[in-house]
Design a protein around this motif. Sequence first.
Motif, PDB file in Angstrom:
ATOM      1  N   GLU A 116       0.745  -1.152   0.108  1.00 38.82           N
ATOM      2  CA  GLU A 116      -0.088   0.036   0.082  1.00 38.82           C
ATOM      3  C   GLU A 116       1.038   1.348   0.023  1.00 38.82           C
ATOM      4  O   GLU A 116       1.992   1.202   0.434  1.00 38.82           O
ATOM      5  CB  GLU A 116      -0.944  -0.015   1.347  1.00 38.82           C
ATOM      6  N   LYS A 170       0.713  -4.009   9.098  1.00 36.70           N
ATOM      7  CA  LYS A 170       1.477  -4.849   8.248  1.00 36.70           C
ATOM      8  C   LYS A 170       2.571  -4.047   7.722  1.00 36.70           C
ATOM      9  O   LYS A 170       3.762  -4.286   7.595  1.00 36.70           O
ATOM     10  CB  LYS A 170       0.657  -5.438   7.124  1.00 36.70           C
ATOM     11  N   THR A 171       2.410  -2.761   7.161  1.00 38.76           N
ATOM     12  CA  THR A 171       3.441  -2.099   6.287  1.00 38.76           C
ATOM     13  C   THR A 171       4.460  -1.622   7.415  1.00 38.76           C
ATOM     14  O   THR A 171       5.474  -1.602   6.892  1.00 38.76           O
ATOM     15  CB  THR A 171       2.707  -0.823   5.504  1.00 38.76           C
ATOM     16  N   ILE A 216      -5.390   9.819   6.766  1.00 33.81           N
ATOM     17  CA  ILE A 216      -5.265   8.205   5.880  1.00 33.81           C
ATOM     18  C   ILE A 216      -4.981   9.136   4.241  1.00 33.81           C
ATOM     19  O   ILE A 216      -5.775   9.851   4.042  1.00 33.81           O
ATOM     20  CB  ILE A 216      -6.386   7.638   5.688  1.00 33.81           C
ATOM     21  N   ARG A 219     -10.165   5.713  11.564  1.00 26.53           N
ATOM     22  CA  ARG A 219     -10.692   4.511  11.892  1.00 26.53           C
ATOM     23  C   ARG A 219     -11.428   3.580  11.006  1.00 26.53           C
ATOM     24  O   ARG A 219     -11.767   2.655  11.128  1.00 26.53           O
ATOM     25  CB  ARG A 219     -11.459   4.782  13.354  1.00 26.53           C
ATOM     26  N   MET A 220     -11.372   4.203   9.764  1.00 24.85           N
ATOM     27  CA  MET A 220     -12.052   3.996   8.664  1.00 24.85           C
ATOM     28  C   MET A 220     -11.723   2.426   8.354  1.00 24.85           C
ATOM     29  O   MET A 220     -12.740   1.711   7.912  1.00 24.85           O
ATOM     30  CB  MET A 220     -12.035   4.832   7.388  1.00 24.85           C
ATOM     31  N   TYR A 221     -10.528   2.136   8.300  1.00 27.20           N
ATOM     32  CA  TYR A 221      -9.945   0.778   7.867  1.00 27.20           C
ATOM     33  C   TYR A 221      -9.561  -0.090   8.810  1.00 27.20           C
ATOM     34  O   TYR A 221      -8.955  -0.953   8.648  1.00 27.20           O
ATOM     35  CB  TYR A 221      -9.075   0.936   6.639  1.00 27.20           C
ATOM     36  N   ALA A 246      -9.943  -3.810   8.272  1.00 27.39           N
ATOM     37  CA  ALA A 246      -9.201  -4.280   7.141  1.00 27.39           C
ATOM     38  C   ALA A 246      -7.612  -4.360   7.676  1.00 27.39           C
ATOM     39  O   ALA A 246      -6.921  -5.405   7.422  1.00 27.39           O
ATOM     40  CB  ALA A 246      -9.313  -3.349   5.786  1.00 27.39           C
ATOM     41  N   GLU A 247      -7.146  -3.320   8.426  1.00 26.56           N
ATOM     42  CA  GLU A 247      -5.783  -3.335   8.931  1.00 26.56           C
ATOM     43  C   GLU A 247      -5.929  -4.481   9.541  1.00 26.56           C
ATOM     44  O   GLU A 247      -4.570  -5.127   9.640  1.00 26.56           O
ATOM     45  CB  GLU A 247      -5.722  -1.939   9.704  1.00 26.56           C
ATOM     46  N   ILE A 263      -7.262  -7.414   9.646  1.00 25.35           N
ATOM     47  CA  ILE A 263      -7.085  -8.706   8.569  1.00 25.35           C
ATOM     48  C   ILE A 263      -5.779  -8.849   7.878  1.00 25.35           C
ATOM     49  O   ILE A 263      -5.208  -9.845   7.887  1.00 25.35           O
ATOM     50  CB  ILE A 263      -8.263  -8.513   7.458  1.00 25.35           C
ATOM     51  N   SER A 264      -5.273  -7.708   7.546  1.00 25.92           N
ATOM     52  CA  SER A 264      -3.852  -7.406   6.654  1.00 25.92           C
ATOM     53  C   SER A 264      -2.903  -7.899   7.833  1.00 25.92           C
ATOM     54  O   SER A 264      -1.971  -8.807   7.419  1.00 25.92           O
ATOM     55  CB  SER A 264      -3.813  -6.149   6.299  1.00 25.92           C
ATOM     56  N   ASN A 282     -17.881   8.571   7.059  1.00 25.56           N
ATOM     57  CA  ASN A 282     -16.948   7.300   6.579  1.00 25.56           C
ATOM     58  C   ASN A 282     -17.787   6.624   5.401  1.00 25.56           C
ATOM     59  O   ASN A 282     -19.093   6.777   5.554  1.00 25.56           O
ATOM     60  CB  ASN A 282     -16.648   6.255   7.720  1.00 25.56           C
ATOM     61  N   MET A 333      -4.780   0.182  -6.953  1.00 21.54           N
ATOM     62  CA  MET A 333      -3.974  -0.495  -5.971  1.00 21.54           C
ATOM     63  C   MET A 333      -4.463  -1.564  -5.720  1.00 21.54           C
ATOM     64  O   MET A 333      -4.118  -2.541  -4.994  1.00 21.54           O
ATOM     65  CB  MET A 333      -4.247   0.352  -4.665  1.00 21.54           C
ATOM     66  N   PHE A 351      -7.821  -7.603  -2.005  1.00 20.33           N
ATOM     67  CA  PHE A 351      -7.192  -7.502  -0.446  1.00 20.33           C
ATOM     68  C   PHE A 351      -7.533  -8.657   0.033  1.00 20.33           C
ATOM     69  O   PHE A 351      -8.656  -9.258  -0.352  1.00 20.33           O
ATOM     70  CB  PHE A 351      -7.960  -6.360  -0.277  1.00 20.33           C
ATOM     71  N   PRO A 352      -6.798  -9.555   0.852  1.00 20.12           N
ATOM     72  CA  PRO A 352      -5.500  -8.804   1.337  1.00 20.12           C
ATOM     73  C   PRO A 352      -4.219  -9.286   0.589  1.00 20.12           C
ATOM     74  O   PRO A 352      -3.341  -8.931   1.245  1.00 20.12           O
ATOM     75  CB  PRO A 352      -5.546  -9.479   2.838  1.00 20.12           C
ATOM     76  N   ASP A 374      -2.204  -5.229  -0.314  1.00 19.24           N
ATOM     77  CA  ASP A 374      -2.438  -4.512   0.916  1.00 19.24           C
ATOM     78  C   ASP A 374      -3.381  -3.504   1.027  1.00 19.24           C
ATOM     79  O   ASP A 374      -3.978  -3.044   2.152  1.00 19.24           O
ATOM     80  CB  ASP A 374      -1.010  -3.712   1.401  1.00 19.24           C
ATOM     81  N   THR A 375      -3.870  -2.659   0.046  1.00 21.24           N
ATOM     82  CA  THR A 375      -4.752  -1.557   0.134  1.00 21.24           C
ATOM     83  C   THR A 375      -6.248  -2.204   0.340  1.00 21.24           C
ATOM     84  O   THR A 375      -6.761  -3.103  -0.658  1.00 21.24           O
ATOM     85  CB  THR A 375      -4.632  -0.716  -1.207  1.00 21.24           C
TER      86      THR A 375
END
Lengths: 283, 475
Positions: free
Chosen positions: A43, A68-69, A213, A257-259, A262-263, A265-266, B251, B266, B271-272, B275-276
């Motif tokens: 990302e 993750k990143t 973000i 906090r939107m992701y 997902a963060e 999970i990643s 949001n 991206m 995903f996953p 990464d995006t």
Amino acid sequence: MYEISDNKQLAPGYNLLKINAPLVAARIEPGQFVVLRIDERGERIPMTVCDYDREEGIISMVVHAVGKTTKRLSILKPGEKILNVAGPLGVPSAIKKYGHVAGVCRQGTAAALYPIMRAMKEEGNRVTVVIGAKSRREIIFEEEMRAFCDRVIIKTDDGSAGSRGYAVHGLTELLKEDRADLVMAIGPTTMMKTASKIAIAHGAKVLVSLGAIMLDGTGMCGACRVTVGRKTRFACVQGPEFDGSLVDFDELKRRQRMYLKAEKISLQAFEREKETETQKTDR
Amino acid sequence: MKRKRVRQKKQHPGERIKNFDEVVIGYTEKDAVEEARRCLQCRDAGCRKGCPVEIDIPGFIKFIKEREFGLALETIKKNNYLPAVCGRVCPQEVQCEGRCILKKKQEPISIGGLERFVADYMLKRMPGQNPPIVPQVSRTGKKAAVIGSGPAGLTVAASLSELGHSVTVFEALHEPGGVLVYGIPEFRLPKKIIKKEVEYIKSLGVDIKVDVVIGKTLFIKDLFDMGFDAVFIATGAGLPKFLGIPGENLNQIYSGNEFLFRINFMKAYMFPEYDTPVNVGERVFVIGGGNVAVDCARCARRMGARVTVLYRRGRDEMPARSEEIRHAVEEGIEFRYLVSPVGFVDDGNGNVEAVKCIKMQLNDPDRTGRRRPVPVEGSEFVIEADTVIIAIGQSPNLLVSVATPDLEVSGDGVIKVDGDGRTSMKGVFAAGDITTGTATVIKAMGAGKIAARAMHEYIERKGNGRKEIAGRNRT
């Protein structure tokens, strides 16, 4: 490709990463950031640059390993390369003579505050910095700050260094006895919100650096939109610094906090992958 | 001789909403030849006049008929460096095909389909993975810088390179292609096609540098200091427009640009593995009536959502390509016309929960010739939504103009140019969406070609005064 020239741990979870990016190093100013990407599947994330060596072509940043990143960045070894670094991005800090500038930060964000306060000092300001941290172990950049600051105040949640309390408590204590002309707050959104209130109450101007973000970092997506003075602004091209008395911090906190899902999970997928790798090498 | 138009093969709607693969599969060799045989080979061909870059359309179709596909491609490439792209995304129905003589009695020739066939056919047969890249030796000893690697930038780069200049393209993002890579979804224009077209342009000697944000990393002045003789600005219209109504920053409300940037550029649809992330709820509303709106709707549909496009005017006023609207309808996307959002409702946690709308009616035509929508008083209603995408247009990128005070711009950030793409600054040219506002790929390329000619003249004339050392190249 951009080579990692150095990577060292400053505190648990905080690494100082140096990257060879000559074009960025030549132009970057305090308060600006880069957008980087590790590899083809990575990302794009914004990272504040905390120092630069124009001659060597090196930029430095502090990585807080939470996702993750950032975890991947923190384990890169010197000589390894990342795919993309674009910048400098954002508007540089407005460095000028204010009089007394008080900086407030927490843990890793001391790195982002550092080049700004250094430039403020060089501009002829008196500078005080309040560093907050969970405990003694999470304090970074204290020595670097002491090297030029007129005063450094340490606050820890557990009192293991400096006096017990948050950075914002330190700011209140400071402003009660020593008027500031500008408060420069960089840290968690809640901290910046409180610091802004304190600054206003003490009649100081306040600037905050927003961690919105971002994707492209050039104004193309609008992911980083923030409300400042009832107007929508893009943190990437119109910020990241804004007048703290005008920022809608609650909206920013919500957008950050939107992701979260997902963060998570990643990160889990990454940690599973890493675990399998370790098992393989163990065998 | 009356033959029906040969259809290009397509993925079935029920199948294609489950993947991001290309919808139109294209012609087989046999189909292409058969379609080419319908062409009447008009002497004063309307199609050619309808083409913004004046491709010799009857000429290349004749070669297809004769199965001389290499010659067909050469014919196209005289005027168009990106045929595989244009064959896919040009609005042929209002350009070449719109002027086809056959249109009067039957369906026009599928010029886009044939252009795409020839380009794909030759791309598949390119020796090895990529064409050999010609080392960047400038025959004229002159250097040109191009800012932005979208359709206009690539066209100018290729033209100037062919004219013998050494060309460097600076791209802010991590991949060349501009709007072609970030803004057009994979199922309409696959990334590998763009990659191959870009490889071809590189093979002409063009050097492309990514991650360089002109206006931030380097300024126009730096480019002249680095020895570039002329600069071309093609930074496009990439700034998203918002509605300016309450709740817009909740949001799960995206700009069309952000949504496509995430999902398409991206690869958030993977995903996953990639990464995006992107948040696509069950019920998605897209606001707008252009190609971006339709593209966003079709992406969301492929993520499993129920999708409705809300447009404030009627079907006839929609600027999106009719073929893509048809595709979207086949894919189960609902279109609601004469509806405009007036606000968004918070679910209590900062997420969008519903869209407040108002019905519209059409009044007299405005300056663009389209009938102007006005709200119907008292017709407000609320619809539940999980995700909203605002795709109501883009305005020009400002990074270069903000950093270059000498560059004259008009309101909205459009760079002022004369008919040949000359800006207010000596040696600086511009074309494409940055000089017009949002338009089409092919129009940007057409304007780029004109600007390239003017740039070439400028460089040549300037060069008569002083000799530069050939190949002096900082990059």
